[in-house]
Design an enzyme around this catalytic site. Structure first.
Site, PDB file in Angstrom:
ATOM      1  N   GLY A 129      21.719  -4.749  12.219  1.00 45.37           N
ATOM      2  CA  GLY A 129      22.454  -3.502  12.462  1.00 45.37           C
ATOM      3  C   GLY A 129      23.953  -3.730  12.304  1.00 45.37           C
ATOM      4  O   GLY A 129      24.755  -3.083  12.973  1.00 45.37           O
ATOM      5  N   GLY A 135      25.996  -3.016   9.936  1.00 43.58           N
ATOM      6  CA  GLY A 135      26.772  -2.106   9.092  1.00 43.58           C
ATOM      7  C   GLY A 135      27.523  -1.052   9.875  1.00 43.58           C
ATOM      8  O   GLY A 135      28.486  -0.451   9.369  1.00 43.58           O
ATOM      9  N   THR A 136      27.091  -0.792  11.092  1.00 47.23           N
ATOM     10  CA  THR A 136      27.689   0.306  11.863  1.00 47.23           C
ATOM     11  C   THR A 136      27.887  -0.108  13.324  1.00 47.23           C
ATOM     12  O   THR A 136      27.337  -1.113  13.779  1.00 47.23           O
ATOM     13  CB  THR A 136      26.757   1.560  11.853  1.00 47.23           C
ATOM     14  OG1 THR A 136      25.468   1.148  12.334  1.00 47.23           O
ATOM     15  CG2 THR A 136      26.631   2.170  10.467  1.00 47.23           C
ATOM     16  N   ASP A 195      14.347  -3.971   7.101  1.00 50.87           N
ATOM     17  CA  ASP A 195      13.836  -3.262   8.265  1.00 50.87           C
ATOM     18  C   ASP A 195      13.305  -4.334   9.208  1.00 50.87           C
ATOM     19  O   ASP A 195      12.305  -4.997   8.901  1.00 50.87           O
ATOM     20  CB  ASP A 195      12.722  -2.290   7.850  1.00 50.87           C
ATOM     21  CG  ASP A 195      12.278  -1.420   9.020  1.00 50.87           C
ATOM     22  OD1 ASP A 195      12.494  -1.822  10.189  1.00 50.87           O
ATOM     23  OD2 ASP A 195      11.724  -0.340   8.772  1.00 50.87           O
ATOM     24  N   PHE A 213      16.309   7.224  22.007  1.00 49.44           N
ATOM     25  CA  PHE A 213      16.569   8.660  22.154  1.00 49.44           C
ATOM     26  C   PHE A 213      16.094   9.079  23.532  1.00 49.44           C
ATOM     27  O   PHE A 213      15.285   8.389  24.162  1.00 49.44           O
ATOM     28  CB  PHE A 213      15.864   9.481  21.057  1.00 49.44           C
ATOM     29  CG  PHE A 213      14.407   9.129  20.875  1.00 49.44           C
ATOM     30  CD1 PHE A 213      13.446   9.562  21.773  1.00 49.44           C
ATOM     31  CD2 PHE A 213      14.011   8.339  19.806  1.00 49.44           C
ATOM     32  CE1 PHE A 213      12.120   9.224  21.617  1.00 49.44           C
ATOM     33  CE2 PHE A 213      12.664   7.987  19.644  1.00 49.44           C
ATOM     34  CZ  PHE A 213      11.721   8.431  20.545  1.00 49.44           C
ATOM     35  N   TYR A 266      19.863  -1.645  31.998  1.00 52.47           N
ATOM     36  CA  TYR A 266      18.541  -1.146  32.421  1.00 52.47           C
ATOM     37  C   TYR A 266      17.391  -2.017  31.901  1.00 52.47           C
ATOM     38  O   TYR A 266      16.230  -1.721  32.166  1.00 52.47           O
ATOM     39  CB  TYR A 266      18.369   0.340  32.107  1.00 52.47           C
ATOM     40  CG  TYR A 266      18.393   0.793  30.665  1.00 52.47           C
ATOM     41  CD1 TYR A 266      17.445   0.366  29.740  1.00 52.47           C
ATOM     42  CD2 TYR A 266      19.336   1.729  30.238  1.00 52.47           C
ATOM     43  CE1 TYR A 266      17.445   0.821  28.435  1.00 52.47           C
ATOM     44  CE2 TYR A 266      19.355   2.199  28.937  1.00 52.47           C
ATOM     45  CZ  TYR A 266      18.409   1.734  28.035  1.00 52.47           C
ATOM     46  OH  TYR A 266      18.410   2.188  26.754  1.00 52.47           O
ATOM     47  N   ARG A 315      22.782  10.303  20.151  1.00 50.62           N
ATOM     48  CA  ARG A 315      21.398  10.451  20.610  1.00 50.62           C
ATOM     49  C   ARG A 315      21.271  10.546  22.120  1.00 50.62           C
ATOM     50  O   ARG A 315      20.279  11.058  22.626  1.00 50.62           O
ATOM     51  CB  ARG A 315      20.568   9.256  20.123  1.00 50.62           C
ATOM     52  CG  ARG A 315      20.349   9.245  18.626  1.00 50.62           C
ATOM     53  CD  ARG A 315      19.592   8.016  18.174  1.00 50.62           C
ATOM     54  NE  ARG A 315      19.268   8.111  16.761  1.00 50.62           N
ATOM     55  CZ  ARG A 315      20.072   7.693  15.782  1.00 50.62           C
ATOM     56  NH1 ARG A 315      21.239   7.144  16.066  1.00 50.62           N
ATOM     57  NH2 ARG A 315      19.706   7.834  14.525  1.00 50.62           N
TER      58      ARG A 315
HETATM   59  C1  HXC Z   1      11.133  12.638  20.889  1.00 51.59           C
HETATM   60  C2  HXC Z   1      11.494  11.545  18.899  1.00 51.59           C
HETATM   61  C3  HXC Z   1      12.904  11.762  19.013  1.00 51.59           C
HETATM   62  C4  HXC Z   1      13.370  12.466  20.165  1.00 51.59           C
HETATM   63  C5  HXC Z   1      12.495  10.663  17.182  1.00 51.59           C
HETATM   64  N1  HXC Z   1      11.313  10.878  17.763  1.00 51.59           N
HETATM   65  N2  HXC Z   1      13.495  11.187  17.923  1.00 51.59           N
HETATM   66  N3  HXC Z   1      10.620  11.968  19.833  1.00 51.59           N
HETATM   67  N4  HXC Z   1      12.444  12.893  21.055  1.00 51.59           N
HETATM   68  N5  HXC Z   1      14.653  12.707  20.331  1.00 51.59           N
HETATM   69  C6  HXC Z   1      10.017  10.500  17.246  1.00 51.59           C
HETATM   70  C7  HXC Z   1       9.703  11.232  15.946  1.00 51.59           C
HETATM   71  O1  HXC Z   1       9.245  12.539  16.176  1.00 51.59           O
HETATM   72  C8  HXC Z   1       8.634  10.325  15.359  1.00 51.59           C
HETATM   73  O2  HXC Z   1       7.374  10.535  15.941  1.00 51.59           O
HETATM   74  C9  HXC Z   1       9.083   8.938  15.789  1.00 51.59           C
HETATM   75  O3  HXC Z   1       9.973   9.126  16.894  1.00 51.59           O
HETATM   76  C10 HXC Z   1       9.805   8.221  14.705  1.00 51.59           C
HETATM   77  O4  HXC Z   1      10.899   9.008  14.265  1.00 51.59           O
HETATM   78  P1  HXC Z   1      11.523   8.832  12.818  1.00 51.59           P
HETATM   79  O5  HXC Z   1      12.788   9.611  12.811  1.00 51.59           O
HETATM   80  O6  HXC Z   1      10.515   9.121  11.779  1.00 51.59           O
HETATM   81  O7  HXC Z   1      11.758   7.255  12.771  1.00 51.59           O
HETATM   82  P2  HXC Z   1      12.910   6.415  12.177  1.00 51.59           P
HETATM   83  O8  HXC Z   1      13.576   7.119  11.034  1.00 51.59           O
HETATM   84  O9  HXC Z   1      12.364   5.077  11.955  1.00 51.59           O
HETATM   85  O10 HXC Z   1      13.996   6.377  13.374  1.00 51.59           O
HETATM   86  C11 HXC Z   1      13.869   5.534  14.454  1.00 51.59           C
HETATM   87  C12 HXC Z   1      14.481   6.164  15.704  1.00 51.59           C
HETATM   88  C13 HXC Z   1      15.923   6.671  15.450  1.00 51.59           C
HETATM   89  C14 HXC Z   1      14.455   5.108  16.796  1.00 51.59           C
HETATM   90  C15 HXC Z   1      13.622   7.340  16.107  1.00 51.59           C
HETATM   91  O11 HXC Z   1      16.463   7.178  16.661  1.00 51.59           O
HETATM   92  C16 HXC Z   1      16.820   5.625  14.893  1.00 51.59           C
HETATM   93  O12 HXC Z   1      16.819   5.339  13.709  1.00 51.59           O
HETATM   94  N6  HXC Z   1      17.671   5.017  15.693  1.00 51.59           N
HETATM   95  C17 HXC Z   1      18.592   3.923  15.243  1.00 51.59           C
HETATM   96  C18 HXC Z   1      19.947   4.019  15.903  1.00 51.59           C
HETATM   97  C19 HXC Z   1      19.908   4.209  17.375  1.00 51.59           C
HETATM   98  O13 HXC Z   1      19.011   4.778  17.962  1.00 51.59           O
HETATM   99  N7  HXC Z   1      20.934   3.728  18.053  1.00 51.59           N
HETATM  100  C20 HXC Z   1      21.060   3.895  19.500  1.00 51.59           C
HETATM  101  C21 HXC Z   1      20.807   2.633  20.180  1.00 51.59           C
HETATM  102  S1  HXC Z   1      21.467   2.738  21.795  1.00 51.59           S
HETATM  103  P3  HXC Z   1       6.217  11.466  15.272  1.00 51.59           P
HETATM  104  O14 HXC Z   1       5.085  11.362  16.213  1.00 51.59           O
HETATM  105  O15 HXC Z   1       6.807  12.834  15.183  1.00 51.59           O
HETATM  106  O16 HXC Z   1       5.956  10.846  13.927  1.00 51.59           O
HETATM  107  C22 HXC Z   1      20.706   1.644  22.742  1.00 51.59           C
HETATM  108  C23 HXC Z   1      21.317   1.282  24.056  1.00 51.59           C
HETATM  109  C24 HXC Z   1      21.853   2.401  24.848  1.00 51.59           C
HETATM  110  O17 HXC Z   1      19.737   1.120  22.410  1.00 51.59           O
HETATM  111  C25 HXC Z   1      22.519   1.929  26.117  1.00 51.59           C
HETATM  112  C26 HXC Z   1      23.336   2.987  26.784  1.00 51.59           C
HETATM  113  C27 HXC Z   1      24.059   2.518  28.011  1.00 51.59           C
END
Ligand code: HXC
Length: 288
Positions: free
Chosen positions: A23, A25-26, A73, A105, A155, A207
């Site tokens: 990860g 790149g961003t 990936d 998310f 967490y 998100r």
């Molecule tokens: C419910 C959701 C959803 C949401 C996605 N899905 N978003 N379900 N609520 N908000 C479901 C989709 O409907 C799908 O299920 C499945 O998850 C996969 O989604 P895709 O978009 O097809 O997958 P993909 O493109 O591989 O994306 C993966 C991802 C996405 C995890 C869903 O959020 C992502 O790419 N994230 C990368 C960057 C990221 O999240 N960064 C934040 C990290 S922060 P179905 O059943 O419909 O097929 C972190 C720490 C935070 O980790 C700490 C804070 C203090």
């Protein structure tokens, strides 16, 4: 190489390191890549989208550093092996890894689909395993020492409502680092985790923050601000460097005391004007 951000470290601190950052790149991964490169490391960035990876490499090279990228990936073990091969072909053997790629998310757990749970757990838990195992195999084969970091969150220890796949996966990652710190110490491989509180990034905040959640999140931090990328990158550089040779199996929290605040019964007093807090405390009179 010109320095990209402020740094308390000596020039060349990481010049004997070739670091692969998932990860990279961003967001925080990009910041870590720039920091490591500014301290002399050769930096490989991997991720799903080529464009930001290319941009990060371009930025490092423009500043005089050495970097390479590979589309990957982390959920797919074969893709991880290919990414290591590609980065090593450009930069030489990798000896350090930052497991930074994550997915997350907000969602009520009863509404999670199979694929939603899978997606996050596969990026965070399986992705970290795939990359860590690959570096471990290469280092053990080559009889070289090395370092692994995993970016978890506070967490990972407590769990968290409404981000269950992330909480479960990060807890697994923490257990992985701690297990391997014991298992791989004999090979000279150090593994540590970093537990950041909120550090603003597009990926996480788009998100996880909505409405007044961001304002409320700052209010939970006794230091009354979010972390700065440079602060986290400096910790990453320290843990990858020769300054921390005895530190392994650790989880270093960097959150302005947010996690402690959230768990302390009377922490709210810290946010009151101190004179008002004292007045309130002294006004409490037990019944005789
Ligand atoms: C419910 C959701 C959803 C949401 C996605 N899905 N978003 N379900 N609520 N908000 C479901 C989709 O409907 C799908 O299920 C499945 O998850 C996969 O989604 P895709 O978009 O097809 O997958 P993909 O493109 O591989 O994306 C993966 C991802 C996405 C995890 C869903 O959020 C992502 O790419 N994230 C990368 C960057 C990221 O999240 N960064 C934040 C990290 S922060 P179905 O059943 O419909 O097929 C972190 C720490 C935070 O980790 C700490 C804070 C203090």
């Amino acid at each position: 190489m010109t320095h990209i951000d402020r740094s308390p470290f000596r020039t060349g601190l990481l010049e004997n390191r070739t670091v692969l950052i998932t990860g990279g790149g961003t967001g925080l991964g990009r910041s870590a890549a720039l920091k490591c490169a500014s301290l002399g490391a050769r930096v490989g960035v991997v991720g799903r989208r080529e464009e930001p990876l290319k941009a990060t490499v371009g930025e490092i090279e423009k500043a005089g550093g050495r970097a390479a990228f590979a589309s990957c990936d982390v959920r797919d073990a074969a893709s991880v092996v290919a990414a290591f091969d590609s980065i090593e072909a450009s930069l030489g053997p990798v000896n350090s890894l930052v497991n930074n790629a994550a997915g997350n998310f907000l969602c009520a757990s009863e509404d999670l689909s199979d694929n939603a749970f899978d997606s996050v757990v596969k990026i965070v838990l399986y992705g970290t395993f795939n990359c860590t195992r690959e570096l471990g195999r290469r280092l053990i084969r080559a009889k070289q020492e090395g370092h692994v970091l995993a970016i978890v969150t506070s967490y990972a220890v407590t769990g968290s409502a409404f981000v269950l796949p992330s909480a479960a996966a990060k807890a697994g990652v923490l257990a992985m680092m701690r297990s391997l710190a014991v298992e791989w110490a004999v090979y000279g491989i150090r593994l540590n985790a970093i537990a950041p509180g909120p550090f603003p990034t597009e990926g996480a905040f788009s998100r996880l923050m909505a409405g007044d959640l961001e304002k409320k999140a700052v209010e939970r931090v006794p230091m009354k601000r979010f972390g700065e990328h440079d602060e986290l990158s400096n910790l990453i550089a320290y843990l990858l460097s020769d300054a921390s040779p005895y530190q392994t199996g650790d989880c270093v929290t960097i959150d302005g005391a947010e996690a402690l605040f959230s768990g302390q019964e009377f922490a709210g007093f810290a946010h009151l004007d101190r004179a008002a807090a004292k007045a309130l405390m002294t006004s409490i009179k037990p019944k005789k």
